[in-house]
Design a protein around this motif. Structure first.
Motif, short mmCIF file in Angstrom:
data_model
loop_
_atom_site.label_atom_id
_atom_site.label_comp_id
_atom_site.label_asym_id
_atom_site.label_seq_id
_atom_site.Cartn_x
_atom_site.Cartn_y
_atom_site.Cartn_z
N ALA A 324 6.35 -10.27 -5.86
CA ALA A 324 6.93 -9.48 -6.95
C ALA A 324 5.95 -8.42 -7.44
CB ALA A 324 7.33 -10.41 -8.10
N PHE A 325 4.67 -8.78 -7.53
CA PHE A 325 3.66 -7.81 -7.95
C PHE A 325 3.39 -6.78 -6.84
CE2 PHE A 325 2.49 -11.13 -11.09
CZ PHE A 325 2.52 -10.34 -12.23
N VAL A 326 3.43 -7.22 -5.57
CA VAL A 326 3.26 -6.29 -4.47
C VAL A 326 4.36 -5.24 -4.47
CG1 VAL A 326 3.32 -6.03 -1.94
CG2 VAL A 326 2.01 -7.90 -2.96
N ALA A 327 5.59 -5.69 -4.69
CA ALA A 327 6.75 -4.80 -4.59
C ALA A 327 6.91 -3.87 -5.78
CB ALA A 327 8.02 -5.63 -4.42
N ALA A 328 6.30 -4.21 -6.91
CA ALA A 328 6.50 -3.41 -8.13
C ALA A 328 6.15 -1.94 -7.95
CB ALA A 328 5.72 -4.02 -9.29
N PRO A 329 4.99 -1.58 -7.37
CA PRO A 329 4.70 -0.16 -7.19
C PRO A 329 5.72 0.52 -6.28
CG PRO A 329 2.71 -1.46 -6.92
CD PRO A 329 3.86 -2.42 -6.94
N GLY A 330 6.25 -0.23 -5.30
CA GLY A 330 7.24 0.35 -4.40
C GLY A 330 8.51 0.77 -5.13
N ARG A 331 8.87 0.02 -6.17
CA ARG A 331 10.07 0.39 -6.94
C ARG A 331 9.88 1.71 -7.67
NH1 ARG A 331 10.15 -5.26 -7.83
NH2 ARG A 331 9.11 -5.09 -9.86
N LEU A 332 8.63 2.01 -7.99
CA LEU A 332 8.34 3.28 -8.63
C LEU A 332 8.27 4.42 -7.62
CD1 LEU A 332 5.56 2.13 -11.13
CD2 LEU A 332 8.00 2.48 -11.59
N ARG A 333 8.14 4.07 -6.33
CA ARG A 333 8.02 5.09 -5.28
C ARG A 333 9.20 5.04 -4.33
NH1 ARG A 333 2.08 2.69 -4.03
NH2 ARG A 333 1.05 3.34 -5.95
N ASN A 334 10.36 4.66 -4.84
CA ASN A 334 11.57 4.59 -4.02
C ASN A 334 11.39 3.70 -2.80
OD1 ASN A 334 13.01 6.40 -5.71
ND2 ASN A 334 11.93 8.12 -4.75
N GLY A 335 10.78 2.54 -3.00
CA GLY A 335 10.61 1.58 -1.91
C GLY A 335 9.40 1.81 -1.04
N TYR A 336 8.59 2.80 -1.39
CA TYR A 336 7.44 3.19 -0.57
C TYR A 336 6.24 2.31 -0.88
CZ TYR A 336 3.63 6.25 1.04
OH TYR A 336 2.51 6.76 1.63
N LEU A 337 5.76 1.58 0.12
CA LEU A 337 4.54 0.77 -0.01
C LEU A 337 3.56 1.19 1.07
CD1 LEU A 337 5.66 -2.93 -0.67
CD2 LEU A 337 4.27 -1.50 -2.16
N ARG A 338 2.31 1.31 0.71
CA ARG A 338 1.30 1.68 1.69
C ARG A 338 0.24 0.59 1.76
NH1 ARG A 338 -1.53 7.63 2.54
NH2 ARG A 338 -0.89 7.71 4.72
N LEU A 339 -0.06 0.16 2.98
CA LEU A 339 -1.02 -0.92 3.20
C LEU A 339 -2.09 -0.45 4.18
CD1 LEU A 339 -1.50 -3.98 2.51
CD2 LEU A 339 -0.41 -4.49 4.69
N ILE A 340 -3.34 -0.77 3.88
CA ILE A 340 -4.44 -0.46 4.78
C ILE A 340 -4.64 -1.64 5.73
CG2 ILE A 340 -6.91 -0.02 4.96
CD1 ILE A 340 -6.71 1.32 2.23
N LEU A 341 -4.64 -1.37 7.02
CA LEU A 341 -4.79 -2.42 8.03
C LEU A 341 -6.18 -2.34 8.67
CD1 LEU A 341 -1.34 -2.16 9.87
CD2 LEU A 341 -1.96 -3.53 7.87
N PRO A 342 -6.96 -3.42 8.58
CA PRO A 342 -8.25 -3.45 9.29
C PRO A 342 -8.00 -3.77 10.77
CG PRO A 342 -7.94 -5.50 8.08
CD PRO A 342 -6.74 -4.64 7.79
N LEU A 343 -8.20 -2.79 11.62
CA LEU A 343 -7.95 -3.00 13.04
C LEU A 343 -9.13 -3.69 13.72
CD1 LEU A 343 -6.30 0.44 13.88
CD2 LEU A 343 -5.27 -1.64 12.92
N ARG A 344 -10.29 -3.27 13.35
CA ARG A 344 -11.54 -3.89 13.78
C ARG A 344 -12.64 -3.36 12.87
NH1 ARG A 344 -10.57 -0.25 18.17
NH2 ARG A 344 -12.08 1.48 18.21
N PRO A 345 -13.83 -3.95 12.85
CA PRO A 345 -14.89 -3.45 11.97
C PRO A 345 -15.15 -1.96 12.19
CG PRO A 345 -15.50 -5.59 12.83
CD PRO A 345 -14.24 -5.21 13.53
N GLY A 346 -15.06 -1.20 11.12
CA GLY A 346 -15.30 0.23 11.20
C GLY A 346 -14.08 1.07 11.47
#
Length: 370
Positions: A324-346
């Protein structure tokens, strides 16, 4: 007509009667790091800073818990400058960034009109630093310096205003000086040391694979002495470089939505670093499950978090509140959520493809690990 930005504080372009003004604010300050700094050279550094700023007194804002172990050395360092000393204690924790704490600090300072002749010296963790930054902005540029006493705060302190009661939105100035002494963390419990190292792990994943390797080699007894100093120095330096590059500042300030949600779901009862660790773990699991990273890299990240006894799983009983807390910013951005993915160190990547289904799969993947 154009005036170059390099020669003045304002760059102005005119075209058809429209003035486009670009304002530039330059702040220069020194970050000094060294074991034993607070019992050695701090006094001379403060004396030089006070002379440069032409201040007439120093107000020490100190975490009440930190005062038990370090107020004596800080007081001695300030006393040697010959300037009057004012000590203001604040309670530790999230509440120290509240409006009540801000009002307490302002009432403890000299009455108006403000002359900017008081140097605030913030001694403590991130919440105390945020309080002083906010007060400095509210009081129209009162100078301040930082003495961080936690690993997290030491990594963060040099990078300038970031969070707090509205931080940058209040026009918070940069510090006049930052003094980092890793030996101050010796009195911290292990939980707070490892929580601070979660920030170092996050920074290493974004930009510094050599730091990640150093952290992997230092998972026996809790890092201390030269090892801890190296980790703090590398993490702080990497964070400063990231903040200097505008396109990459986003990697430190946005996209870490799961960690913040985890903290909120637990009502801020855990160290911030533990929330950072959970956020990194969920992102690493999603990177693997979405095919953007390998099982080897996912396990390497999760194994390092586990080696420092940092949490990596979200209990089922708070799964729904966290989402619910993760999704809250998305409701303010029309469903838009941005996540940073660690692919490997660096190396990291952004993704906009993170919904409830992806969240549940990542949480299940982490719960299935032995």
């Amino acid at each position: 007509m154009t005036t170059p930005a390099s020669s003045c504080r304002l760059a102005v372009d005119t075209d058809d009667g429209i003035f486009t003004v670009t304002a530039h604010q330059a702040s220069t300050y020194q970050v000094r790091l060294g074991d034993g700094l607070t019992t050695g050279a701090l006094s001379s550094h403060l004396d030089a800073l006070a002379s440069h700023l032409k201040v007439t007194e120093i107000g020490v804002l100190i975490d009440a818990g930190v005062a038990e172990n370090h107020l004596g050395n800080i007081t001695a360092a300030v006393t040697r400058t010959g300037l009057p000393l004012r000590i203001i204690r604040v309670e530790a924790g999230q509440d120290s960034t509240s409006s009540d704490s801000l009002n307490t600090l302002i009432r403890a300072l000299p009455p108006r009109p403000w002359t900017r002749r008081t140097l605030l010296l913030a001694v403590g963790g991130g919440s105390v630093h945020n309080l002083v930054r906010t007060a400095a902005g509210y009081l129209q540029g009162l100078p301040y310096a930082l003495v961080p006493t936690t690993v997290q705060a030491q990594i963060d302190a040099g990078a300038g205003p970031d969070y707090g009661l509205a931080a940058d939105r209040l026009g918070t100035p940069y510090p006049a000086g930052v003094y980092v002494d890793p030996t101050l963390t010796a009195t911290l419990p292990d939980q707070h040391i490892t929580a601070g190292l979660a920030e170092a792990i996050k920074v290493a994943l974004v930009t510094n694979p050599l730091l990640f390797a150093t952290l992997e080699k230092s998972t026996g007894p809790r890092p201390a002495g030269p090892v801890l100093t190296t980790i703090v120095c590398e993490a702080m330096g990497s964070k400063l470089l990231l903040r200097a590059l505008n396109p990459q500042r986003e990697l430190l300030q946005r996209g870490h939505c799961v960690g913040g949600a985890y903290t909120a779901a637990l009502r801020y009862r855990i160290p911030h670093g533990e929330a950072v660790a959970v956020g990194v773990a969920v992102a690493a699991a999603h990177a693997f499950l979405s095919g953007q990273s390998t099982l080897e890299h996912r396990d390497r990240i999760l194994d390092l978090l586990a080696a420092y006894r940092l949490p990596v799983a979200i209990p089922d009983e708070i799964r729904n509140p966290v989402w619910a807390f993760v999704a809250a910013p998305g409701r303010l951005r029309n469903g838009y959520l941005r996540l940073i993915l660690p692919l490997r160190p660096g190396r990291c990547a952004f993704t906009d493809d993170f919904d409830r289904s992806a969240f549940d799969k990542a949480v299940d993947d982490l719960a299935a690990r032995p």
